[in-house]
Design an enzyme around this catalytic site. Structure first.
Site, PDB file in Angstrom:
ATOM      1  N   GLU A  40       0.858  -1.172   0.000  1.00  0.00           N
ATOM      2  CA  GLU A  40       0.000   0.000   0.000  1.00  0.00           C
ATOM      3  C   GLU A  40       0.900   1.228   0.000  1.00  0.00           C
ATOM      4  O   GLU A  40       1.722   1.386   0.907  1.00  0.00           O
ATOM      5  CB  GLU A  40      -0.898   0.001   1.236  1.00  0.00           C
ATOM      6  CG  GLU A  40      -1.877   1.151   1.276  1.00  0.00           C
ATOM      7  CD  GLU A  40      -2.760   1.132   2.508  1.00  0.00           C
ATOM      8  OE1 GLU A  40      -3.549   2.084   2.685  1.00  0.00           O
ATOM      9  OE2 GLU A  40      -2.658   0.174   3.306  1.00  0.00           O
ATOM     10  N   ARG A 267       5.495 -12.604   9.844  1.00  0.00           N
ATOM     11  CA  ARG A 267       6.202 -11.413   9.394  1.00  0.00           C
ATOM     12  C   ARG A 267       7.518 -11.277  10.157  1.00  0.00           C
ATOM     13  O   ARG A 267       7.715 -11.902  11.206  1.00  0.00           O
ATOM     14  CB  ARG A 267       5.337 -10.177   9.611  1.00  0.00           C
ATOM     15  CG  ARG A 267       5.080  -9.863  11.072  1.00  0.00           C
ATOM     16  CD  ARG A 267       4.009  -8.809  11.269  1.00  0.00           C
ATOM     17  NE  ARG A 267       4.357  -7.572  10.616  1.00  0.00           N
ATOM     18  CZ  ARG A 267       3.523  -6.541  10.491  1.00  0.00           C
ATOM     19  NH1 ARG A 267       2.274  -6.644  10.956  1.00  0.00           N
ATOM     20  NH2 ARG A 267       3.894  -5.436   9.906  1.00  0.00           N
ATOM     21  N   LYS A 277       3.428   0.821  10.356  1.00  0.00           N
ATOM     22  CA  LYS A 277       3.429   1.997   9.484  1.00  0.00           C
ATOM     23  C   LYS A 277       2.943   3.237  10.231  1.00  0.00           C
ATOM     24  O   LYS A 277       3.502   4.329  10.053  1.00  0.00           O
ATOM     25  CB  LYS A 277       2.540   1.723   8.266  1.00  0.00           C
ATOM     26  CG  LYS A 277       2.663   2.743   7.155  1.00  0.00           C
ATOM     27  CD  LYS A 277       3.961   2.605   6.399  1.00  0.00           C
ATOM     28  CE  LYS A 277       4.029   1.346   5.576  1.00  0.00           C
ATOM     29  NZ  LYS A 277       3.090   1.263   4.458  1.00  0.00           N
TER      30      LYS A 277
END
Length: 570
Positions: A40, A267, A277
């Site tokens: 994104e 992750r 983020k």
């Protein structure tokens, strides 16, 4: 790379590759392997993304497949061209190429809308006019089922009319949303009539103002994979519960099997930093760091500016491996990967970070010698050397001298000898101090002319070797000593009510030394050149700020894990 067991199941080095190889063996996708990396564009990529990049592009390379770069630019308020460009630069820097397979979710908006109309006509979706707070309250909890919206039983005709008016821009933000019509009592809360489309009157960086009906991630993501005919969709563990809604959407719009199948992996979570983020945006916007490419940041841009190589990042990702259980990675493993890589590629140079003047009193004032010094040690199989000047006045590290040294201090002290790296053995004969402060400002030493690059002829043992630069020839430089961004491994550790992760920022994550002194061979090297400053660490000339006559060096990593020693002593 893989072997079959007695039942014919392929065993490989991790569960994702095992799955791929079994799919190839059974012909599930006709032998195809097609992956994608779908960021994104609402910030810069970070070290956690690097693991996904290496996995998706790496798997495609291993199995002669393809990997798409696809931007999930469905939020017009956060997606920007700057982030798109930075991500492409980062992926290329890591060594991967999407060739002609560059895609954007924003190119699929029309198709998303057509499928939305299909869902409405078939009574699989409805327009809900509830407020965001009302939707949240009606959703229920983990232990309590949700309750239906009062608008859930609108007819397909009513819903279709409202949906088309939403698309036409008749309604303000938040007036309506399109929801899937599934089950408000479903045990998986993701399945309780999830949102599919929402109104957002914002200018999109690619579509401008032509669109105001934007898809939610859970609706768009699986459809993007289907449109691009992706075979293996790798997502991180937090999307495991979302797999059910992905499958529902694909079934509801009529995507036939075999189709994209999602598999989750853990992750990369790295100690002494944050990879959220939202938190990275806060660090930038609140001025805790100097931007997205600040060398303390875990962004790929920051890591690159700090002097880390793509090979070291890929090595870390390989060492961490692929697993389906959440875990944290010790930052020392990353530092080990950096040192292991830089040791073989970084020429050795001398730099003095905290200068103390040394005068060789028995060396002629106007004389100088040029020493041919090797650029690499013997255990690094590389050739190369540079010319280093030696003169009467030198700079050494202040920490390499003590007036009253402890027993195991093998550096310079009154009456003691030490070897200068690549040069002579010197002896400290006199200490000069500032008469007002008592600070040592100069050492007066003598040298043994017979010891240039050799041991003393009389067999006396010299235990210490220190680095130095010629004061007459040395170049001033700003040296930025970067360290771990947070003072504790888990930035949320020990926080009290009202405190947040920024309390645990490491106040010594950046120490600026100016001026340091470096040997003159560095004068004309281009920005981005890497070195090992002997006895100090690995450094890189700053790609943005360093220039001839105004040298700036960033410390990439120390020569050893000093944090481990600190922890052992505490």
């Amino acid at each position: 790379m893989a072997e079959s067991d007695a039942e014919g199941t392929v065993e490989s080095k991790d569960f994702l590759r095992t799955k791929i190889e079994n799919d190839i063996r059974t012909g599930k996708y006709g032998g195809r392997v097609a992956t994608r990396f779908p960021p994104e564009p609402n910030g810069y990529l970070h070290i956690g993304h690097a693991k996904s990049i290496c996995l998706n592009f790496g798997v495609a390379e291993e199995y002669a497949g393809t990997c798409n770069l696809r931007y999930d630019d469905t939020n017009p308020d956060t997606a920007t061209q700057e982030f798109v460009d930075s991500m492409q630069a980062d992926i290329r820097w890591l060594g991967y190429d999407w060739e002609d397979r560059l895609y954007f979710a924003s190119d699929y908006f029309e198709q998303f809308y057509e499928w939305a109309e299909k869902l409405v006509r078939e009574d699989k979706a409805y327009v809900d006019s509830s407020s965001e707070e009302e939707i949240r309250e009606l959703r229920g909890t983990v232990t309590e089922p949700g309750r239906p919206s009062p608008y859930r039983e609108r007819t397909p005709e009513e819903n279709l009319d409202l949906l088309r008016r939403m698309k036409a821009g008749e309604f303000p933000n938040g007036a309506h949303v399109l929801r899937a019509k599934i089950d408000m009592a479903h045990p998986n809360m993701v399945m309780r009539d999830p949102l599919l489309l929402r109104i957002r009157h914002s200018t999109h960086y690619r579509r401008g103002d032509e669109w105001c009906l934007y898809p939610m991630y859970d609706y768009a993501h699986c459809l993007e994979d289907a449109i691009e005919d992706i075979t293996h969709s790798f997502c991180t563990l937090e999307f495991r519960n979302n797999r059910e809604i992905y499958d529902w959407v694909l079934d509801a719009v009529g995507i036939e099997r075999p189709r994209t199948e999602q598999t989750e992996f853990a992750r990369l979570e790295l100690d002494y930093t944050v990879l959220s983020k939202r938190r990275l945006i806060r660090l930038v916007n609140e001025g805790h760091v100097a931007g997205w490419d600040d060398p303390r940041m875990p962004t790929i841009a920051g890591i690159r500016r700090r002097g880390v190589t793509p090979e070291a990042v890929r090595s870390l990702c390989e060492k961490v491996g692929v697993a389906d259980v959440k875990s944290r990675t010790d930052y020392a493993l990353f530092e080990y990967a950096i040192r292991d890589d830089l040791n073989w590629r970084s020429p050795r140079r001398l730099a003095v970070l905290d200068p103390l003047k040394v005068v060789i009193t028995d060396y002629p004032e106007d004389a100088e010698e040029w020493i041919d010094a090797p650029s690499f040690p013997r255990d690094v199989d590389k050739e190369g050397s540079r010319r280093m000047p030696f003169s009467r006045e030198l700079w050494i590290e202040r920490a390499d001298f003590m007036e009253e040294p402890p027993r195991k201090f093998h550096r310079l002290a009154p009456g003691r000898e030490v070897r200068l790296r690549h040069a002579y053995v010197i002896r400290c004969d006199e200490v000069v101090k500032d008469p007002e402060t008592g600070e040592v400002i100069e050492l007066r030493c003598s040298h043994d002319p017979a010891t240039m690059g050799a041991n003393p002829a009389d067999g006396r043992r010299i235990k210490g070797t220190i680095h130095w630069v010629s004061a007459r020839h040395a170049l001033p430089a700003e040296v930025r000593l970067y360290d771990r961004l947070f003072a504790v491994a888990d930035p949320d550790e020990g926080l009290e009510e009202g405190e947040d992760f920024t309390k645990n920022l490491n106040p010594e994550s950046l120490v600026v030394v100016n001026p340091a002194r470096v040997e003159p061979s560095l004068a004309d090297d281009p920005p981005g050149s890497r070195y090992q400053f002997e006895r100090s660490g690995y450094f890189v000339s700053d790609a943005s700020d360093s220039a001839p006559g105004a040298l700036v060096f960033n410390r990439t990593v120390t020569l050893r894990d000093s944090w481990a020693k600190i922890a052992a002593r505490s």
